[in-house]
Motif scaffolding. Sequence first.
Motif, PDB file in Angstrom:
ATOM      1  N   ALA A 241       0.713  -1.373  -0.028  1.00 21.05           N
ATOM      2  CA  ALA A 241       0.035   0.034  -0.098  1.00 21.05           C
ATOM      3  C   ALA A 241       0.871   1.152  -0.127  1.00 21.05           C
ATOM      4  N   ALA A 242       2.134   1.159   0.698  1.00 20.61           N
ATOM      5  CA  ALA A 242       2.891   2.471   0.734  1.00 20.61           C
ATOM      6  C   ALA A 242       3.720   2.544  -0.561  1.00 20.61           C
ATOM      7  N   VAL A 243       3.757   1.715  -1.195  1.00 15.53           N
ATOM      8  CA  VAL A 243       4.024   1.889  -2.781  1.00 15.53           C
ATOM      9  C   VAL A 243       3.570   2.978  -3.342  1.00 15.53           C
ATOM     10  N   TRP A 244       2.129   3.094  -3.115  1.00 11.72           N
ATOM     11  CA  TRP A 244       1.427   4.393  -3.602  1.00 11.72           C
ATOM     12  C   TRP A 244       1.523   5.399  -2.975  1.00 11.72           C
ATOM     13  N   LYS A 245       1.168   5.341  -1.510  1.00 14.82           N
ATOM     14  CA  LYS A 245       1.270   6.550  -0.702  1.00 14.82           C
ATOM     15  C   LYS A 245       1.805   5.940   0.693  1.00 14.82           C
ATOM     16  N   PRO A 246       2.201   7.077   1.358  1.00 17.19           N
ATOM     17  CA  PRO A 246       2.550   6.723   2.587  1.00 17.19           C
ATOM     18  C   PRO A 246       1.266   6.303   3.701  1.00 17.19           C
ATOM     19  N   VAL A 247       1.286   5.284   4.502  1.00 19.32           N
ATOM     20  CA  VAL A 247      -0.134   4.542   5.179  1.00 19.32           C
ATOM     21  C   VAL A 247      -0.083   5.224   6.464  1.00 19.32           C
ATOM     22  N   VAL A 248      -0.944   5.873   6.957  1.00 22.16           N
ATOM     23  CA  VAL A 248      -1.363   6.692   8.261  1.00 22.16           C
ATOM     24  C   VAL A 248      -2.474   5.582   8.967  1.00 22.16           C
ATOM     25  N   LEU A 249      -1.967   4.958   9.859  1.00 24.62           N
ATOM     26  CA  LEU A 249      -2.875   4.111  10.914  1.00 24.62           C
ATOM     27  C   LEU A 249      -3.483   4.782  11.858  1.00 24.62           C
ATOM     28  N   ILE A 250      -4.918   4.917  12.341  1.00 21.93           N
ATOM     29  CA  ILE A 250      -5.469   5.455  13.066  1.00 21.93           C
ATOM     30  C   ILE A 250      -6.108   4.827  14.161  1.00 21.93           C
ATOM     31  N   ALA A 251      -5.659   4.838  15.344  1.00 22.91           N
ATOM     32  CA  ALA A 251      -6.233   3.988  16.556  1.00 22.91           C
ATOM     33  C   ALA A 251      -7.062   5.067  17.219  1.00 22.91           C
ATOM     34  N   ASP A 252      -8.491   4.843  17.193  1.00 19.77           N
ATOM     35  CA  ASP A 252      -9.262   5.972  17.977  1.00 19.77           C
ATOM     36  C   ASP A 252     -10.210   5.077  18.909  1.00 19.77           C
ATOM     37  N   HIS A 253     -10.388   6.047  20.109  1.00 22.93           N
ATOM     38  CA  HIS A 253     -11.346   5.506  21.111  1.00 22.93           C
ATOM     39  C   HIS A 253     -10.763   4.853  21.939  1.00 22.93           C
ATOM     40  N   MET A 254      -9.670   5.215  22.301  1.00 19.83           N
ATOM     41  CA  MET A 254      -8.598   4.325  22.940  1.00 19.83           C
ATOM     42  C   MET A 254      -8.955   4.861  24.734  1.00 19.83           C
ATOM     43  N   ASP A 255      -9.769   5.849  24.626  1.00 19.60           N
ATOM     44  CA  ASP A 255      -9.995   6.358  25.778  1.00 19.60           C
ATOM     45  C   ASP A 255     -11.458   6.005  26.562  1.00 19.60           C
ATOM     46  N   ALA A 256     -12.133   5.229  25.810  1.00 19.38           N
ATOM     47  CA  ALA A 256     -13.384   4.818  25.971  1.00 19.38           C
ATOM     48  C   ALA A 256     -13.659   3.874  27.194  1.00 19.38           C
TER      49      ALA A 256
END
Length: 256
Positions: A241-256
């Motif tokens: 996937a990063a061959v196309w563009k840098p991948v940004v992984l988002i981990a949300d709701h870790m304070d729930a």
Amino acid sequence: MDHIPTPAPHGPEHSAARLRELAALQPFGRDICESWREAENEGHVSLHERVIEQLTALRGSERIMLLSAPRAGHGKTHLLGQVAAKLQKDVVPATLPWQTPEGATWAATGRGIIDDLARGNLLQPLCGGVNAMLLRRLIQTGRIPSSDPAQALRVLGQDPMELFSATGSARVIGDWFRKHFAQLSRTLGDIANLDSASAAEMWLRAMFEHLEKGDAASLAELQNLAAQDAPAQVPRFLRLAAVWKPVVLIADHMDA
């Protein structure tokens, strides 16, 4: 979003108490969203401007960033959605699924990332972009002849759906790629520079199938591929996937 009300003109003790109360208010109380993808199209929130400037300045760097707030509901998900929308031309944002019925496993992570990309309408462009960028490498290294390499490289660097959609402005190259893909797939796998050229070729075949069909069956094939020997396969997918563009992984709701 409502404006914060001005405290009534009472004594200093009342005013201080009122300011503390206002500081504890949840500023997005009437606009809760479960995912940062829902917040991508929300209206502009001016209190995010400084943080967005700081985050966008980090584009292209490799790092982990933690966003924190006093408690859940202070707008982190909205902020993530705004940043993702701002950077989507330059990166591939995807949700990192850290809460799944089977736990935080490699297989669940791989399936979840692929599903999130599909729900965000990014999976087909990603599949096209990876194949286009690898074809670009073949032209750059002289492994594929081209009558006009500079023009071919320019076209392959644009929106991949312009290559592979039926109405795309560069579909003549997409049609050529489609016609010769069976012969190209092994060479594309070699030049992907993964730890396994044969695994890279399998991924590229599955990606091309989803690029062409975009249906549930081709999506399931990608997810199944991620789940087979997942500790090796999921990183391979992300590297491709990063061959196309840098991948940004988002981990949300870790304070729930």
